[in-house]
Design a protein around this motif. Structure first.
Motif, PDB file in Angstrom:
ATOM      1  N   UNK A   1      35.105  41.405  48.803  1.00  0.00           N
ATOM      2  CA  UNK A   1      36.336  41.443  48.025  1.00  0.00           C
ATOM      3  C   UNK A   1      36.530  40.161  47.224  1.00  0.00           C
ATOM      4  N   UNK A   4      36.225  40.109  43.594  1.00  0.00           N
ATOM      5  CA  UNK A   4      37.330  40.570  42.772  1.00  0.00           C
ATOM      6  C   UNK A   4      38.101  39.352  42.257  1.00  0.00           C
ATOM      7  N   UNK A   6      41.148  36.823  41.711  1.00  0.00           N
ATOM      8  CA  UNK A   6      42.333  36.372  42.449  1.00  0.00           C
ATOM      9  C   UNK A   6      43.508  36.303  41.464  1.00  0.00           C
ATOM     10  N   UNK A  24      49.373  35.379  46.597  1.00  0.00           N
ATOM     11  CA  UNK A  24      48.297  35.874  45.738  1.00  0.00           C
ATOM     12  C   UNK A  24      47.691  37.147  46.314  1.00  0.00           C
ATOM     13  N   UNK A  26      43.975  39.847  45.808  1.00  0.00           N
ATOM     14  CA  UNK A  26      42.705  40.137  45.149  1.00  0.00           C
ATOM     15  C   UNK A  26      42.798  41.521  44.519  1.00  0.00           C
ATOM     16  N   UNK A  28      40.761  44.324  41.271  1.00  0.00           N
ATOM     17  CA  UNK A  28      39.738  44.442  40.229  1.00  0.00           C
ATOM     18  C   UNK A  28      40.339  44.198  38.854  1.00  0.00           C
ATOM     19  N   UNK A  29      41.615  44.560  38.667  1.00  0.00           N
ATOM     20  CA  UNK A  29      42.267  44.291  37.385  1.00  0.00           C
ATOM     21  C   UNK A  29      43.768  44.102  37.608  1.00  0.00           C
ATOM     22  N   UNK A  31      46.333  45.841  36.780  1.00  0.00           N
ATOM     23  CA  UNK A  31      47.088  47.009  37.230  1.00  0.00           C
ATOM     24  C   UNK A  31      47.009  47.146  38.758  1.00  0.00           C
ATOM     25  N   UNK A  32      45.805  46.982  39.264  1.00  0.00           N
ATOM     26  CA  UNK A  32      45.624  47.057  40.712  1.00  0.00           C
ATOM     27  C   UNK A  32      46.319  45.881  41.408  1.00  0.00           C
ATOM     28  N   UNK A  39      52.694  46.447  47.534  1.00  0.00           N
ATOM     29  CA  UNK A  39      52.507  46.764  48.955  1.00  0.00           C
ATOM     30  C   UNK A  39      52.668  45.530  49.836  1.00  0.00           C
ATOM     31  N   UNK A  40      52.220  44.392  49.289  1.00  0.00           N
ATOM     32  CA  UNK A  40      52.155  43.198  50.132  1.00  0.00           C
ATOM     33  C   UNK A  40      53.455  42.404  50.132  1.00  0.00           C
ATOM     34  N   UNK A  41      54.133  42.344  48.999  1.00  0.00           N
ATOM     35  CA  UNK A  41      55.265  41.404  48.903  1.00  0.00           C
ATOM     36  C   UNK A  41      56.624  42.063  48.717  1.00  0.00           C
TER      37      UNK A  41
END
Lengths: 93, 330
Positions: A1, A4, A6, A24, A26, A28-29, A31-32, A39-41
């Protein structure tokens, strides 16, 4: 990963404040990165808007520049409202 | 939580006089409670110690999802299933906050995960125990997350800024975990059948001692503590935190109407603390060296997740690439 990109994540909380750095992800672009940041924050209503930017695109001050950059403002107390003493009869200003 | 044996590379503390000028400035900064940030100079051993500790901590969060994942499809009601999934998602989030903090030190996420998968990196011993009945989900939330909170609250003041900030987020979310776990147990004790009440006691019997081991070896067998404390990575010793956990947990145990499997547990009026029996450190050492009941299974599950999931990551890259090309043409 780690191959990918950061991204740094900035979130505006509900109360109309500035976007604030929260961490932060990780991705691929970009949008992701937004999807991952959501989801994380923001699992508990932490925000109403998300910015992401590749970490590599951030330019920062170096730690050894701290004195040169920030010390000059230290002795300019006249830039603060509390420097100016007014008599009580003026009331709140 | 969840970092139990972190090698610091030094068994003896240097005095300020023995330090290089850089080291001394660093230590004085720490003594003044000024946070160390990623770009600041730091001794190599401080950096390495932090990478070890934060990666162990992150791995523990990630492996910690597995004993609970076992119960997602078996949760007794939809409400409990949703709560459990929310908790597991939090653990994934905690792992990611921590990996990010670790990366600010120049560590590579893939490399550190590879160390976990090849057995070179540790994670908390507690997750190598099986979760055998539904009450285990309650006991894990109450005792395991409870122990984690006692460990993590002081880490919000740890000397490395990115680690401290990750801990602030983690601690905010962790108290939901503990309360939902305790509520599972309380509900079974107050409204359950005799068999369900026995399940609760059985879960506590199995998880009590492993939960106490989460704080790591006793102070006299903790040669790395002094350096970690001097660097203010750790703020309290293992034994202090373990005692704090026991003192706050036993009154909650009494509300449940359960017992812990320790005949030596008793309140000491004079010290204002509970006394407790000897911890089986042989068991702890066995589990942390990879020979607990579930070590092999846990690592295999993690390896499979990465290997079997490889195509998803490859597809994501291919998709992003295709999108970029389309945009370039348009």
């Amino acid at each position: 990963m780690s191959q990918w990109t950061l991204f740094e994540v900035f979130i505006r909380s509900k109360h109309g404040l500035n976007h604030k750095h929260v961490g932060s992800v990780h991705a691929v672009d970009a949008e992701m990165a937004i999807e991952n940041a959501r989801e994380l924050y923001t699992r508990r209503n932490e925000g109403v808007s998300i910015w992401v930017t590749p970490s590599a695109s951030i330019t920062a001050t170096a730690s050894d520049e701290k004195e040169a950059l920030f010390d000059p403002s230290e002795d300019k107390v006249y830039r603060h409202a509390s420097f100016y003493e007014l008599p009580d009869e003026v009331g709140h200003m | 939580m969840y970092a139990q044996l972190v090698e610091t590379g030094s068994k003896k503390l240097k005095t300020l006089e023995e330090m290089s000028p850089e080291e001394r400035a660093f230590q004085e900064r720490i003594d003044a409670e000024i946070k160390i940030e990623a770009k600041n100079w730091m001794p190599d051993s401080y950096r390495k110690t932090l990478i070890r500790q934060i990666s162990q901590h992150a791995h523990s969060e990630i492996v910690g999802m597995l004993p609970e994942g076992n119960w997602v499809t078996r949760a007794p009601t939809l409400k409990r299933k949703l709560q459990l999934m929310a908790k597991i998602q939090d653990e994934a989030g905690h792992g990611l906050y921590l990996y990010s903090a670790m990366e600010t030190l120049g560590a590579d996420r893939d490399e550190e995960i590879e160390k976990l998968h090849s057995g070179r990196a540790k994670y908390s011993s507690i997750f190598n125990y099986p979760t055998l009945n539904w009450a285990d989900m309650g006991a894990v939330g109450w005792l395991v997350d409870g122990a984690a909170i006692v460990n993590q609250v002081p880490l919000q003041r740890t000397s490395y800024g990115p680690y401290a900030r990750a801990m602030v987020r983690v601690c905010k979310e962790e108290s939901f975990h503990q309360r939902q776990g305790y509520e599972i147990l309380l509900h079974m004790m107050r409204h359950g059948t005799e068999a369900q009440k026995e399940m609760v006691q059985d879960a506590i019997n199995r998880l009590w001692w492993p939960a106490l081991m989460m704080f790591g070896p006793s102070d006299e067998h903790s040669p790395n503590s002094a350096q970690s404390m001097a660097w203010k990575i750790k703020r309290h010793t293992n034994d202090e935190l373990r005692q704090r956990f026991i003192d706050q947990t036993i009154p909650q145990l009494n509300v449940l109407g359960c017992t812990v499997p320790d005949p030596d547990l008793k309140w000491n009026e004079e010290t204002g603390h509970y006394e407790f029996g000897d911890i089986q450190w042989e068991e702890f050492n066995r589990v942390i060296q990879g020979h607990g009941p579930c070590n092999t299974e846990r690592l295999e599950t993690r390896r499979n997740a990465i290997e079997i999931g490889a195509w998803v990551r490859e597809a994501a890259v291919a998709h992003a690439h295709k999108k970029q090309q389309k945009q370039a043409v348009a």
